[in-house]
Design an enzyme around this catalytic site. Structure first.
Site, PDB file in Angstrom:
ATOM      1  N   GLU A 147       4.239  -4.698   7.343  1.00  0.00           N
ATOM      2  CA  GLU A 147       3.399  -3.853   7.750  1.00  0.00           C
ATOM      3  C   GLU A 147       3.839  -3.235   9.240  1.00  0.00           C
ATOM      4  OE1 GLU A 147       2.127  -6.186   6.187  1.00  0.00           O
ATOM      5  OE2 GLU A 147       0.703  -5.378   4.795  1.00  0.00           O
ATOM      6  N   GLY A 176       0.382  -5.087   0.666  1.00  0.00           N
ATOM      7  CA  GLY A 176      -0.866  -4.997  -0.270  1.00  0.00           C
ATOM      8  C   GLY A 176      -0.519  -5.853  -1.719  1.00  0.00           C
ATOM      9  N   ALA A 184       0.821  -1.048   0.074  1.00  0.00           N
ATOM     10  CA  ALA A 184       0.131   0.013   0.181  1.00  0.00           C
ATOM     11  C   ALA A 184       0.849   1.149   0.003  1.00  0.00           C
ATOM     12  CB  ALA A 184      -1.028  -0.126   1.371  1.00  0.00           C
ATOM     13  N   GLU A 186      -0.991  -9.513  -0.634  1.00  0.00           N
ATOM     14  CA  GLU A 186      -2.310  -9.533  -0.532  1.00  0.00           C
ATOM     15  C   GLU A 186      -3.161  -9.518  -1.852  1.00  0.00           C
ATOM     16  OE1 GLU A 186      -2.237  -6.246   2.358  1.00  0.00           O
ATOM     17  OE2 GLU A 186      -3.293  -7.395   3.691  1.00  0.00           O
TER      18      GLU A 186
HETATM   19  N1  COA Z   1       4.533   3.278  -0.606  1.00  0.00           N
HETATM   20  C1  COA Z   1       4.959   4.194  -1.301  1.00  0.00           C
HETATM   21  N2  COA Z   1       6.115   4.333  -2.049  1.00  0.00           N
HETATM   22  C2  COA Z   1       6.815   3.496  -2.152  1.00  0.00           C
HETATM   23  C3  COA Z   1       6.642   2.143  -1.543  1.00  0.00           C
HETATM   24  C4  COA Z   1       5.436   2.027  -0.904  1.00  0.00           C
HETATM   25  N3  COA Z   1       4.912   0.990  -0.335  1.00  0.00           N
HETATM   26  N4  COA Z   1       7.510   1.196  -1.973  1.00  0.00           N
HETATM   27  C5  COA Z   1       8.456   2.027  -2.581  1.00  0.00           C
HETATM   28  N5  COA Z   1       7.996   3.156  -2.806  1.00  0.00           N
HETATM   29  C6  COA Z   1       8.887   4.150  -3.516  1.00  0.00           C
HETATM   30  C7  COA Z   1       9.816   4.832  -2.540  1.00  0.00           C
HETATM   31  O1  COA Z   1       9.513   5.853  -1.718  1.00  0.00           O
HETATM   32  C8  COA Z   1      10.756   5.536  -3.759  1.00  0.00           C
HETATM   33  O2  COA Z   1      10.157   6.801  -4.022  1.00  0.00           O
HETATM   34  P1  COA Z   1      11.130   8.182  -4.482  1.00  0.00           P
HETATM   35  O3  COA Z   1      11.928   7.419  -5.488  1.00  0.00           O
HETATM   36  O4  COA Z   1      10.120   9.116  -4.899  1.00  0.00           O
HETATM   37  O5  COA Z   1      12.039   8.245  -3.046  1.00  0.00           O
HETATM   38  C9  COA Z   1      10.443   4.332  -4.960  1.00  0.00           C
HETATM   39  O6  COA Z   1       9.113   3.651  -4.716  1.00  0.00           O
HETATM   40  C10 COA Z   1      11.604   3.232  -5.154  1.00  0.00           C
HETATM   41  O7  COA Z   1      11.622   2.737  -3.805  1.00  0.00           O
HETATM   42  P2  COA Z   1      13.085   2.537  -3.112  1.00  0.00           P
HETATM   43  O8  COA Z   1      12.823   2.443  -1.563  1.00  0.00           O
HETATM   44  O9  COA Z   1      14.137   3.575  -3.372  1.00  0.00           O
HETATM   45  O10 COA Z   1      13.540   1.132  -3.713  1.00  0.00           O
HETATM   46  P3  COA Z   1      14.850   0.110  -3.081  1.00  0.00           P
HETATM   47  O11 COA Z   1      15.243  -0.602  -4.070  1.00  0.00           O
HETATM   48  O12 COA Z   1      15.767   0.777  -2.409  1.00  0.00           O
HETATM   49  O13 COA Z   1      13.812  -0.812  -2.090  1.00  0.00           O
HETATM   50  C11 COA Z   1      11.873  -1.664  -1.172  1.00  0.00           C
HETATM   51  C12 COA Z   1      12.694  -1.454  -2.418  1.00  0.00           C
HETATM   52  C13 COA Z   1      10.783  -2.459  -1.720  1.00  0.00           C
HETATM   53  C14 COA Z   1      12.727  -2.640  -0.294  1.00  0.00           C
HETATM   54  C15 COA Z   1      11.517  -0.355  -0.450  1.00  0.00           C
HETATM   55  O14 COA Z   1      11.100   0.252  -1.480  1.00  0.00           O
HETATM   56  C16 COA Z   1      10.463  -0.616   0.538  1.00  0.00           C
HETATM   57  O15 COA Z   1      10.846  -1.315   1.540  1.00  0.00           O
HETATM   58  N6  COA Z   1       9.185  -0.499   0.237  1.00  0.00           N
HETATM   59  C17 COA Z   1       8.173  -0.545   1.339  1.00  0.00           C
HETATM   60  C18 COA Z   1       7.453  -1.848   1.364  1.00  0.00           C
HETATM   61  C19 COA Z   1       6.634  -1.987   2.424  1.00  0.00           C
HETATM   62  O16 COA Z   1       6.727  -1.527   3.639  1.00  0.00           O
HETATM   63  N7  COA Z   1       5.470  -2.233   2.023  1.00  0.00           N
HETATM   64  C20 COA Z   1       4.228  -2.314   2.823  1.00  0.00           C
HETATM   65  C21 COA Z   1       3.331  -1.374   3.006  1.00  0.00           C
HETATM   66  S1  COA Z   1       2.209  -1.301   4.095  1.00  0.00           S
END
Ligand code: COA
Length: 261
Positions: free
Chosen positions: A135, A112, A67, A115
């Site tokens: 989460e 999500g 999400a 999910e």
């Molecule tokens: N919501 C909003 N934005 C997200 C996102 C999310 N769940 N996951 C990634 N993004 C965005 C990042 O903020 C970043 O945006 P920016 O370039 O404007 O800063 C872009 O996507 C790229 O992500 P980034 O974190 O730089 O990539 P990464 O390769 O370093 O890491 C992940 C990848 C998936 C490990 C990391 O993005 C992450 O942990 N995301 C969240 C996962 C999460 O907690 N999901 C559950 C949400 S309830």
């Protein structure tokens, strides 16, 4: 007229619908607009001639990385309830659709994303896929069905461990624990998903729809009631032209031609 989407790509080709979440710069994170559009796309699948649908993510990094955290960081409790309700409604529509949905997970499927994949009938994944419910790292919990569907798919013990730790699992481990059906190299994922979708689309649509309904309802009910549901759906198929065609084609040693009636 084809629906236009802000956050999705949608196409139906050779009786296979493909829905691609298209926010690669945000790793296809699900904000309220994506959820709304995905729900609309599920309706569009039902109104098309597709016999199967594939859900995937744009780019080579993510299926759906969860999400949208930026959107959630600003939500009031009321807005969060509406967001969660919308996610649950989306999953429900996928499960209620007469058409099987296949998740083609090409990278991160987190929160999500896992999910959404779990709401689909089954999951194919690339070797790069990562699944998880992280989460709790945000002070939150799964809100689109993860606490329930994950346990039903992989068993409550493993689901508890993933939900409480927020740990991610790779594609091989996801296969081992029964979360996904198949792992393929990244370049072969859509080929494999399209192949299985085409195979499903070639069968009698009413029979597939009945199988889907009975298996979904039966999974959450007692065996006797579930078998009753099956018996009822089974005999109903004998009134379809496709059942007459399928059995006749077998006896005449030719391929059946199903019309969906
Ligand atoms: N919501 C909003 N934005 C997200 C996102 C999310 N769940 N996951 C990634 N993004 C965005 C990042 O903020 C970043 O945006 P920016 O370039 O404007 O800063 C872009 O996507 C790229 O992500 P980034 O974190 O730089 O990539 P990464 O390769 O370093 O890491 C992940 C990848 C998936 C490990 C990391 O993005 C992450 O942990 N995301 C969240 C996962 C999460 O907690 N999901 C559950 C949400 S309830």
């Amino acid at each position: 007229m084809a629906t236009t989407y802000e956050t999705l790509l949608f196409e139906v080709q050779d009786k296979t619908a493909t829905i691609t979440v298209n926010r690669p710069d945000k790793l296809n994170a699900l904000n309220p607009t994506v959820i709304r559009e995905l729900t609309r796309a599920v309706y569009e699948v039902s109104n098309s001639d597709a016999g199967a649908a594939i859900v995937t993510g744009a780019g080579d990094k993510a299926f759906v990385a969860g999400a949208d955290i930026a959107a959630m960081s600003k939500m009031s409790t009321t807005e969060a309830k509406a967001f969660s309700d919308a996610g649950h409604r989306l999953a429900w529509h996928i499960e209620q659709s007469a058409v099987p949905f296949i998740a083609a997970v090409n990278g991160f499927a987190l929160g999500g994303g896992t999910e959404l994949a779990l709401a689909c009938d089954f999951i194919y994944a690339s070797e790069k896929a990562r699944f998880g419910q992280p989460e709790v790292n945000l002070g939150l919990m799964p809100g689109f069905g993860g606490t329930q569907r994950l346990a039903r798919r992989i068993g409550i013990g493993r689901a508890r461990e993933l939900v409480y730790t927020g740990d991610l699992v790779n594609a091989d481990e996801s296969l081992r624990i029964g979360l996904i059906n198949r792992v393929v190299p990244p370049g072969e994922l859509m080929v494999a998903a399209r192949e299985v979708a085409a195979k499903i689309s070639s069968k009698a649509p009413v029979a597939i729809a009945r199988c889907k309904r009975v298996m979904a309802l039966g999974a959450d009910t007692d065996l006797a009631t579930a078998c009753e549901l099956e018996a009822s759906a089974f005999h109903g198929l004998f009134g379809t032209e496709d059942a007459r065609e399928g059995t006749r084609a077998f006896l005449e040693k030719r391929a059946p031609k199903f019309e969906g009636r």
